[in-house]
Design an enzyme around this catalytic site. Sequence first.
Site, PDB file in Angstrom:
ATOM      1  N   HIS A   1       0.836  -1.208   0.000  1.00 20.32           N
ATOM      2  CA  HIS A   1       0.000   0.000   0.000  1.00 20.32           C
ATOM      3  C   HIS A   1       0.869   1.256   0.000  1.00 20.32           C
ATOM      4  O   HIS A   1       0.704   2.145  -0.851  1.00 20.32           O
ATOM      5  CB  HIS A   1      -0.909  -0.027   1.245  1.00 20.32           C
ATOM      6  CG  HIS A   1      -1.779   1.176   1.416  1.00 20.32           C
ATOM      7  ND1 HIS A   1      -3.127   1.165   1.129  1.00 20.32           N
ATOM      8  CD2 HIS A   1      -1.516   2.443   1.839  1.00 20.32           C
ATOM      9  CE1 HIS A   1      -3.647   2.355   1.362  1.00 20.32           C
ATOM     10  NE2 HIS A   1      -2.681   3.149   1.807  1.00 20.32           N
ATOM     11  N   GLU A   2       1.802   1.317   0.933  1.00 16.97           N
ATOM     12  CA  GLU A   2       2.613   2.534   1.047  1.00 16.97           C
ATOM     13  C   GLU A   2       3.525   2.717  -0.165  1.00 16.97           C
ATOM     14  O   GLU A   2       3.774   3.840  -0.596  1.00 16.97           O
ATOM     15  CB  GLU A   2       3.418   2.534   2.350  1.00 16.97           C
ATOM     16  CG  GLU A   2       2.555   2.566   3.618  1.00 16.97           C
ATOM     17  CD  GLU A   2       1.516   3.691   3.646  1.00 16.97           C
ATOM     18  OE1 GLU A   2       1.746   4.740   3.022  1.00 16.97           O
ATOM     19  OE2 GLU A   2       0.456   3.500   4.279  1.00 16.97           O
TER      20      GLU A   2
ATOM     21  N   HIS B   1       1.620   4.500  -2.808  1.00 19.69           N
ATOM     22  CA  HIS B   1       1.734   5.961  -2.668  1.00 19.69           C
ATOM     23  C   HIS B   1       3.125   6.408  -3.128  1.00 19.69           C
ATOM     24  O   HIS B   1       3.288   7.442  -3.764  1.00 19.69           O
ATOM     25  CB  HIS B   1       1.584   6.372  -1.206  1.00 19.69           C
ATOM     26  CG  HIS B   1       0.195   6.285  -0.656  1.00 19.69           C
ATOM     27  ND1 HIS B   1      -0.880   6.882  -1.256  1.00 19.69           N
ATOM     28  CD2 HIS B   1      -0.282   5.701   0.478  1.00 19.69           C
ATOM     29  CE1 HIS B   1      -1.967   6.647  -0.506  1.00 19.69           C
ATOM     30  NE2 HIS B   1      -1.633   5.937   0.539  1.00 19.69           N
TER      31      HIS B   1
ATOM     32  N   HIS C   1       3.452   6.664  -6.740  1.00 24.82           N
ATOM     33  CA  HIS C   1       2.627   7.784  -7.217  1.00 24.82           C
ATOM     34  C   HIS C   1       3.471   9.066  -7.154  1.00 24.82           C
ATOM     35  O   HIS C   1       3.417   9.919  -8.041  1.00 24.82           O
ATOM     36  CB  HIS C   1       1.383   7.910  -6.326  1.00 24.82           C
ATOM     37  CG  HIS C   1       0.272   8.723  -6.904  1.00 24.82           C
ATOM     38  ND1 HIS C   1      -0.829   9.092  -6.171  1.00 24.82           N
ATOM     39  CD2 HIS C   1       0.087   9.253  -8.136  1.00 24.82           C
ATOM     40  CE1 HIS C   1      -1.648   9.801  -6.929  1.00 24.82           C
ATOM     41  NE2 HIS C   1      -1.112   9.911  -8.128  1.00 24.82           N
TER      42      HIS C   1
END
Length: 721
Positions: free
Chosen positions: A507-508, A511, A514
Amino acid sequence: MRKTLIASAIGASLLVTACSQPPKTEQSNTAETVKTSQVAIANPLLTASTLQYQAPDFSQIKDEHFAPAFEQGMAEHMADIQAIIDNQEPASFENTIVAMEKAGSLLTRVSRVFFNLTGTDSNEARRALQSELAPKLAAHSDNINLNADLFARVEAVYNQREQLKLDPESDRLLEVYYKRFVKAGAKLSEEQKTAIRALNEEHSKLTTQFSQNLLKLSKAIAVVVDDKAQLDGLSESQLKAAAKAAEDAGQPGKYLLSITNTTRQPILASLNNRELRQRVWEASAYRGTSGELDNRPLVSRLTQIRAEKAALLGYNNWAEYQLQNTMAEKPENVFNMLNSMVPAVVANTQAEQADIQAMIKREGGDFDVQPWDWAYYAEKVRQEKYDLNESEVRNYFEFNRVLHDGLFYTMNRLYGVRFEPRPDLPVYHPDVQAFELFDHGGKSLAIFYADYFARDGKRGGAWMNSFVGQSGLLEQKPVVVNVMNIPKGPEGEPTLVSFDHVTTMFHELGHGIHGMFSKVKYPSLAGTAVSRDFVEFPSTFEEDWAALPEVLANYARHYKTDEQIPAELLEKVMKAKNFNMGFDTLEYMSAALLDMEWHSLPADTPLQDVESFEAKALEKHGVNLPAVPPRYKSTYFSHSIGGGYSAGYYAYMWSEILAADAFAYLRERGGLTRENGELYRKNILEVGNSRPPMESYIQFRGQEPTTDALLIRRGLKPQID
Ligand SMILES: [Zn+2]
């Protein structure tokens, strides 16, 4: 992810996160540049770092450097803004909007370093400075956002928008700036501004009171138990903690059960005594509804103030006002999304309830399941269905293997990139590892810090942040960090992690990429600077690769024997993941709907009776199952009533819908391939906020998302192959 730290520290506006490079050409900066160079030797924050991509030189930065750098940073930023206002030339895109993008480089730099460190490596000095800075930074932000002369120039440029024929990204930037000013109230008359200021003042007073009441309530409503026998079911360590808590509260010899922020209370899963369960649950669910700490009048007035403010700004209600510049765009779209899922979610919750009711009966109970029974009997159902041995599972998830053969492997398969260790770069704590990210052609893209282990001074949770944001305009490449709180293995032994932690690592990094794949011109539009109903999309999307059989086969191996995780065990892990998901989803959706209903009231609505408003709102949407109350009720719904996520609690699920839809689409197209990775990277990750999010999504997907994949992801709808 938490919102970028600077943004939350300086206020909602991103205007001040502009630039991290010393301005080279503007005349107005000459004075500051001279000043800067004289003190640069003493304070490394005052000049851009000379390390690769301006990675902060942590070996030189000391706590005493922050305060003077902030002071000077704010002064220089104001000087930059004043120079824009004082420019004798007519306002142009270049001398106004682009100039703002370049303004305040020092403040951006010091904020990013400081607020990253207060989260990851806090200490007394940093905490003290943080409290001291908060009001100063808020005022600094207001001085820019509410500056009428500055807005006049922005508006002048905006009004020429048609004739300017800007490229699409510049046009988007202009629109983003203009709308931010208008949202802050820049277009109002002086009289209206006075009215807004009065509402803001009352709002800030009441939200402070709301949160202070909640703080006091957390002490006041703790449940004290005299008789240890009542606590049957708690573990030795839970009992010890309860005894200690009572002693700390001045009641030695007793036991104190504290109440957490949600309606549901984790401890209810263990308490065998049904009366005590009811007591604990009622303490939670009725908090703030009576006595001196009654939050009900605050709920009704706060939602009314927001409606009045929205009306002054020209909107029908607060939700309409809040949803502009989001992907959802308008309240109707949020209601439609949530309502479309109600039937499937309610049906699943009812099936879970039937299992629970059967368990109650088997155990000799003669009562209908109540909210305080749910977790208790659900835990029994869970144990019966999946007796998962967590420590057995962890043997297959060794930290380094997960990082290299799981995360980095997936990034390589999808995007062709590789992570190379950079032990030469200074880090802010010995546990932090630095990497350089290289693209498929070998081109260097970014610096990445991995800060995964729990320690004193680090706040809880997991998040991503940037030390340097990507920008073509400023010729900056991203410097990004991922932070988690994984308990480190004992000295000399490997760190074994849960599958939950594995998912959070993916998940991290979602980010993270991104931020690191961002390929835009303007820093305000880069990477994760997207609306809050979009920002959790790339992170949640990456989570699902962790569970892909092909990826698991590469990293989920026994740390001693190298043997792959047995299929049977893996299946249990996956099924356990979705256990009780009807309940989880329904309590979340009820809260999201409640939040939307409160903020859909028009300005002329009289003050509402909180309990009857809640009951009507839940009934209206068919989510009023007595055994499944909303995750938060109004009197302790900080996200919504406290203000930070007012008319925005839905955003978590909105992002997850996109993530699930995107992942399902790529699985159909062959899953883990470079072609899929490119499609997603190019249309979603590289573009940041440089175009409207729905446009990006449709470019990627060929159509708008539907909620089907989300329901399947949560196990609420069968997968059709
Ligand atoms: Zn996140």
